[in-house]
Design a protein around this motif. Structure first.
Motif: not given
Length: 555
Positions: A411-412, A427-428, A437-439, A497-503
């Protein structure tokens, strides 16, 4: 009939981040339709001065309607040039007008389109867009053409475009026509056709503008851009995190895109025998697609690794094709089964797109299924038993039920909108004060929470009973119930996740637009090129409308 692949295979972010353009991509759907229906194109106005300032109108005439790109060219000081969404000035601004604008329309639009967000438009406008020049390349081209020479091909190929759009808005943005206004028009039924037509006409305008500025500078010594060189140039686009939430926020629409592609793949895999022409088409396009990959360049580590994987996959595939028996029963299924065991997801999805190419009659009709026509999709069925609700959550989010959502690594990250830049951000949550402010872009976490709460209810109790006690779970219930008709609606990966890659999310959407040569500048934004290789409107025909996306292979 071969079944479609499971959503558990297709809908991971790693897989979605490996998708490539295909026959179903929106740019190719448009050029195919234009050629098939014999659209005509006309320069309605080109009132641009020697400094490149003024307006132009380009009109496309289809079987039933006309659409006009109204372009405004500006003399933008370098210090004002920015690709950020908060920019207030651009080298060019555009709108796609429904019909042919009158003098009064042009005057009204001239007071609003250059302002973009600060202006207002009407239901007569279908899109609003803006673009900036690739300054050094633009100046080089003007100088070269003005002196009677062609620009350096190496410089052109290194960039790929003379202008890049920083936004192409549609579907009601800034007061433009809502999607419902055009949804039933045959030429607009597939997704994003108004936006794709806008960019296609912008590319025509850009070529005319640079040739005009070269003539203004060089007079009789100036020359036009060589047709072969011009064809290689597309329209650039810089896309960031603003696009990433789209596939989460439009689950049914994205499902329809994926389902159409998966249905196309399944249909081709089910072909009993491949004809000589189909085999020849595939082999030709494999060679041409390989050339495109060879020209695909990026300096970002993520893309460098993916390109290395794809290059190795192509070498492996080419070796396999040397001895492959295309005349066997169900050859495409056999080739696909081999690929699943020998290629990475990058190579598999590259192959999948190429397998569709010889089969327009099987595939192309699926394009009309890709829009979101489920007008009742957001209505919650309160009468549904909790037992069925639990089953639907398991169907779409089963993988998420075993995740420890109390662990910081799961949940980072938090999605939010920057107040200063007005752009989506990631952001973390443990390092920045952003949690408040989380969407709502973590459907898997929310589904696991709703599942835990629903387990405390009797199996025969209703969803309405559940939501009366837990109204905060309504969005999860709505998404879970969509799985009844939209099995590909949900990503099978953790979006916080902490290692999410939005790309990966960006590439998934852009592949359906039809872009190639993704060039990430970070794991959160990417530069791409649209319509590179496409014939210009006056040259588009039934013979060249389809495979322009693939460069010609060396003979």
């Amino acid at each position: 009939m071969i079944e479609r692949r499971s959503p558990d295979v297709v809908m991971t972010l790693e897989r979605l981040g490996s998708l490539h353009q295909s026959r179903l991509s929106f740019m190719r759907q448009l050029t195919r339709r234009i050629a098939r229906e014999g659209w005509s194109f006309h320069t309605h106005a080109f009132n641009i001065d020697a400094n490149g300032v003024g307006h132009a109108v380009y009109t496309a005439k289809g079987p039933e309607r006309l659409y006009s790109l109204v372009a405004f060219a500006h003399d933008l000081p370098p210090e004002l040039r920015s690709d950020r969404v908060i920019a207030t000035a651009w080298d060019a601004t555009f709108t796609l007008f429904d019909g042919v604008p009158t003098v009064a329309d042009i005057e009204r639009l001239s007071q609003n389109i250059p302002l973009q967000e600060a202006g207002r438009v009407s239901e007569s406008e279908l899109t609003v867009s803006r673009a900036n020049r690739s300054v050094r390349l633009w100046d080089h081209c003007v100088e070269a053409l003005a002196s009677g020479n062609q620009p350096d091909p190496a410089q052109l190929d290194a960039v790929g475009y003379l202008m890049r759009t920083t936004a192409v808005y549609g579907s009601g943005k800034l007061g433009a026509a809502d999607r419902e206004v055009i949804a039933n028009r045959p030429e607009m039924q597939a997704p994003f056709q108004a936006e794709m037509l806008t960019v296609y006409l912008i590319r025509w305008f850009v070529r005319d503008l640079i040739e005009h500025m070269a003539r203004s500078k060089g007079g009789e010594a100036a020359v036009k851009l060589d047709r072969v060189i011009a064809a290689r140039l597309g329209i650039g686009n810089s896309t960031g995190l603003g696009m990433a939430p789209f596939i989460v926020n439009h689950p049914v629409l994205f499902n329809n895109w994926i389902m159409a592609r998966e249905e196309a793949i399944a249909r081709v895999r089910s072909v009993e025998r491949a004809s000589p022409d189909e085999i020849a088409c595939f082999n030709d396009l494999v060679a041409r697609a390989e050339k495109s990959v060879q020209a695909w360049y990026s300096e970002h580590p993520i893309q460098i690794e993916k390109l290395a994987e794809l290059g190795a996959d192509i070498a492996t595939l080419l070796q396999r094709l040397k001895g492959f028996d295309f005349h066997s029963e169900r050859p495409w299924d056999a080739l696909w089964n081999w690929a699943e065991n020998h290629l990475t997801s990058e190579g598999q999805e590259w192959l999948a797109s190429l397998m569709l190419e010889p089969y327009g009659e099987l595939v192309d009709g699926l394009g009309t299924c890709m829009a979101d026509s489920h007008t009742q999709a957001n209505i919650v069925d309160g009468s549904m038993p909790v037992s069925e609700l639990l089953s639907l959550i398991e169907q779409s989010f089963g993988w998420a039920l075993d995740v420890d959502w109390n662990a910081p690594e799961h949940t980072a990250m938090a999605w939010y909108v920057s107040e200063e830049k007005l752009e989506p951000r990631l952001g973390n949550r443990f390092e920045e004060p952003i949690a408040a402010y989380e969407q709502p872009l973590a459907p898997a976490r929310d589904a696991a929470d709703a599942y835990r709460k629903a387990q405390a209810f009797g199996r025969d109790e209703t969803t309405a009973d559940f939501l009366t006690r837990h109204p905060d779970c309504r969005h999860t219930v709505r998404r879970a119930q969509m799985a009844r008709f939209a099995p590909y609606a949900e990503i099978r990966s953790n979006t916080i996740a902490h290692d999410i890659l939005p790309i990966n999310m960006l590439r998934a959407k852009l592949s359906f637009f039809g872009v190639t040569h993704f060039d990430p500048r970070s794991d959160r934004w990417v530069r791409v090129c649209m319509y590179a290789g496409a014939p210009y409107p006056a040259e588009l025909s039934a013979q060249n409308c389809e495979h322009w996306i693939y460069p010609e292979a060396a003979s």
